[in-house]
Design an enzyme around this catalytic site. Sequence first.
Site, PDB file in Angstrom:
ATOM      1  N   LYS A   1       6.132   4.116  -0.951  1.00  0.00           N
ATOM      2  CA  LYS A   1       6.309   2.944  -0.490  1.00  0.00           C
ATOM      3  C   LYS A   1       7.694   2.234  -0.725  1.00  0.00           C
ATOM      4  O   LYS A   1       8.447   2.314  -0.105  1.00  0.00           O
ATOM      5  CB  LYS A   1       5.534   1.878  -0.920  1.00  0.00           C
ATOM      6  CG  LYS A   1       4.212   2.290   0.003  1.00  0.00           C
ATOM      7  CD  LYS A   1       2.844   1.848  -0.881  1.00  0.00           C
ATOM      8  CE  LYS A   1       1.381   2.679   0.534  1.00  0.00           C
ATOM      9  NZ  LYS A   1       0.649   1.972  -0.673  1.00  0.00           N
TER      10      LYS A   1
ATOM     11  N   GLN B   1      -2.260  -1.519  -4.391  1.00  0.00           N
ATOM     12  CA  GLN B   1      -2.759  -0.036  -4.132  1.00  0.00           C
ATOM     13  C   GLN B   1      -4.360  -0.093  -4.586  1.00  0.00           C
ATOM     14  O   GLN B   1      -4.767  -0.309  -5.777  1.00  0.00           O
ATOM     15  CB  GLN B   1      -2.071   0.581  -4.877  1.00  0.00           C
ATOM     16  CG  GLN B   1      -2.162   2.202  -4.574  1.00  0.00           C
ATOM     17  CD  GLN B   1      -1.913   2.754  -3.269  1.00  0.00           C
ATOM     18  OE1 GLN B   1      -0.547   1.801  -3.146  1.00  0.00           O
ATOM     19  NE2 GLN B   1      -2.488   3.163  -3.300  1.00  0.00           N
TER      20      GLN B   1
ATOM     21  N   ASP C   1      -0.700  -5.382   4.639  1.00  0.00           N
ATOM     22  CA  ASP C   1      -2.318  -4.293   5.194  1.00  0.00           C
ATOM     23  C   ASP C   1      -3.110  -4.856   5.736  1.00  0.00           C
ATOM     24  O   ASP C   1      -4.102  -3.681   6.086  1.00  0.00           O
ATOM     25  CB  ASP C   1      -2.636  -4.302   3.176  1.00  0.00           C
ATOM     26  CG  ASP C   1      -3.136  -2.911   2.457  1.00  0.00           C
ATOM     27  OD1 ASP C   1      -2.477  -1.786   2.878  1.00  0.00           O
ATOM     28  OD2 ASP C   1      -3.196  -3.181   1.308  1.00  0.00           O
TER      29      ASP C   1
HETATM   30  N1  GUN Z   1      -5.214   3.192  -0.905  1.00  0.00           N
HETATM   31  C1  GUN Z   1      -5.135   3.982  -0.023  1.00  0.00           C
HETATM   32  N2  GUN Z   1      -4.963   3.219   1.740  1.00  0.00           N
HETATM   33  C2  GUN Z   1      -4.139   1.934   1.022  1.00  0.00           C
HETATM   34  C3  GUN Z   1      -3.526   1.294   1.908  1.00  0.00           C
HETATM   35  O1  GUN Z   1      -3.514   1.660   3.105  1.00  0.00           O
HETATM   36  N3  GUN Z   1      -3.518   0.381   1.543  1.00  0.00           N
HETATM   37  C4  GUN Z   1      -3.935   0.469  -0.270  1.00  0.00           C
HETATM   38  N4  GUN Z   1      -3.344  -1.106  -0.631  1.00  0.00           N
HETATM   39  N5  GUN Z   1      -4.509   0.621  -1.276  1.00  0.00           N
HETATM   40  C5  GUN Z   1      -4.913   2.089   0.105  1.00  0.00           C
END
Ligand code: GUN
Length: 284
Positions: free
Chosen positions: A53, A97, A120
């Site tokens: 990211k 996350q 998200d």
């Molecule tokens: N963990 C796995 N996929 C995701 C996601 O799309 N967003 C977040 N915040 N955590 C994740």
Amino acid sequence: MGNLISGKEVSKTIRSRIREEAQKLREDHGIQPGLAVILVGNDPASQIYVRNKQKACEEVGFHAFEYKLSENSTQEQLLDLIGVLNKDNKVHGILVQLPLPDHIDEQTVIDTISAEKDVDAFHPMNVGKIMIGNYDFLPCTPAGVMELIDSTGVEIAGKNCVVVGRSNIVGKPMAMLLLHRNATVTICHSKTRNLAEICAGADILVSAVGRAHFIKADMVKEGAMVIDVGMNHDEEGKLCGDVEFAEVEPKTSYITPVPGGVGPMTITMLMQNTLRAAQMKIGK
Ligand code: GUN
């Protein structure tokens, strides 16, 4: 014989557009989109995602703010940090996350993120907006899948679409986005009877199960499009999707590979949401 849908290529095109728009936002309004990513603990897979990211932020010219909290941080400490970031004008998007350690309640954390910074699209306000079909933020993985389907030029309206998996992150919003495009949508899950038969009726099959070798050739209609959201490891520890690729691919019209299919799109859509959050600041 299936045409491969390259998430890498589609991502590249979208990221270069995001980069241009971000540059324009900086030049015209002095705003640099900023994304804060919070990681609690040392889960190795999460560490890789967070690094990716950050790299994507650099690529499109965003400011990345990274917060690493130790595994035994309290829920209160995490909520306090989110509270500070909610008020920070340089931060347009906040991502915590997942998964979080067991002693922290995920829903409470999600509810604390300001809905305008919830890139998200997990906050109940944004989930509700997705349901209605009037949204600021698209859920990243389903939105990435829609971009991949659209990159083929195949019409979605009127098609039988089967989504395997009903998670809040992928399955449910995926079904909703397809429904908004006038598909006839079936959601399958672990209690579904005749799963193979239902999948075999799909013009577009989206698998978000999280189990290697789950989708076999007899579950796929001749000429179907197959989108593989799975990120699993096979017996040799190699990254693979849910789809038994070698036997399924020859039956399909289009298919996504793993890696290089849906994966790169999720982060690209996160960048798109962060750009959108920053643009919302100027009433766009
Ligand atoms: N963990 C796995 N996929 C995701 C996601 O799309 N967003 C977040 N915040 N955590 C994740």
